[in-house]
Scaffold this active site. Sequence first.
Site, PDB file in Angstrom:
ATOM      1  N   HIS A  22      59.608  15.323  18.007  1.00  0.00           N
ATOM      2  CA  HIS A  22      59.023  14.589  19.135  1.00  0.00           C
ATOM      3  C   HIS A  22      58.252  15.528  20.063  1.00  0.00           C
ATOM      4  CE1 HIS A  22      58.942  11.254  22.100  1.00  0.00           C
ATOM      5  NE2 HIS A  22      58.932  12.247  22.983  1.00  0.00           N
ATOM      6  N   GLU A  23      58.910  16.600  20.468  1.00  0.00           N
ATOM      7  CA  GLU A  23      58.271  17.528  21.407  1.00  0.00           C
ATOM      8  C   GLU A  23      57.129  18.295  20.748  1.00  0.00           C
ATOM      9  OE1 GLU A  23      58.830  17.150  24.393  1.00  0.00           O
ATOM     10  OE2 GLU A  23      60.685  16.003  24.263  1.00  0.00           O
TER      11      GLU A  23
END
Length: 444
Positions: A22-23
Amino acid sequence: MGDFFASIWWMIVSFSVLVTFHEFGHYWVARRCGVKVLRFSIGFGTPLWSRRSSSGTEFVIGAIPLGGYVKMLDEREADVTVAERNQAFNRKSVWQRIAIVAAGPLANLLLCMLLLWVLFVIGKQDYSATVGRAEHLAAQAGIHPGDRITAIDGRQVTSWSEASMLLTAAAMDRQNAVLRVIGPYGERSEHTLELSKLKQPFDERHVTALVGINWQFMLQPPIIAKIEPGSIAEGAIKPGDIVLAVDGQQTLSTEDLYNQIQKLGRDGHPGMIEIRRGEERLALELSPRKSAQGVWLLGVKTNPGPVPAFDSQQRYGVLAAVPLAIRETGRMTADSLGMMKRIITGQASAKNISGPISIAKIANASAKRGVGWFIYFLSLLSLSLAIINLFPIPILDGGHLLYYAIELLKGSPLSTRAMAAGQYIGLALLAGLMGLAFYNDLLG
């Protein structure tokens, strides 16, 4: 205690994988858009490890592995030198900011697709949707033991878990379900399961049992684990004995044995208990005794019978698995959104919202069942993270996207005051959602 630590471990592994992807989505698109990234952190709190790249980004692993973040250069948060202003996030166009924020959920969606592709290539072992016993609505629909469900409402079914999920969704929508089955001798037939007859409200977690479907792999004769001292079973039954039948009625589960013993007690006569002891088959005449609580007992404790081998596994080629993974991601997304809609409209209970305790238990259980099951669990969790992050709630990615959509419409950013108010509202909503999830975990 072993399960407790194993659950924590697999939850940490799961969250770490999903948060990293995600990051990284945010990070990668931010770098492509010329934004300077100050910190890329997996976890919060005191850094356990850190390293600074040549571009000036500090990569960190935090002590609390329950999330992560990407911190970008932004004039609203700190002073920025004139030379670096063109690298500040707030200086980028609305469309660039939208791309950077949307990249996180999109990365989780792509991860879900990738994991499903791997799953289709290596295969996920499971049990077929073969009926072991049909009662109530299932029997009324003409379903018989030995029937294998191959499709529900036109959607192909390859396992009991898929069948259970589809039946649950149909029941929550108050819709009947059309089942295509193959009988034990290859005969094909179609049956309408009248789920609309289910008494409301019902427990969505046990729909198959409520309609009278007992899966074949779950029906195993119980094994005697312990004999209570002074009970009527002492001296007659031994640990390790397998209960086969009571008064001529086949015993296919611990629940069966309990119900059969209660019937014996109510009828008020001795019953013939058939057991297998090693290679020997014995018939014992016993009369249950009534406890102080009014329950009829033999004085034995049982364990479920041995779990049978998996009988369902589908594998595909590397290229053939690509469209299947894309299609399955779409189906899972539709199913997840459908469940959320049912919870919001009251068709499904809010008890279906799970928190970290439930997630940890499911992570451990799926890891125990094998690589395929854990990959499937990760794909579901990654998809859920993508969808939840797109909720238009300030603090979440979806909230920021809402701000940027408003900015596009009005031609200027929202005021700092309006965004701050939105953050407080978002915090309250998120806290309420997390509180409900924890409450459900504790009740469960």
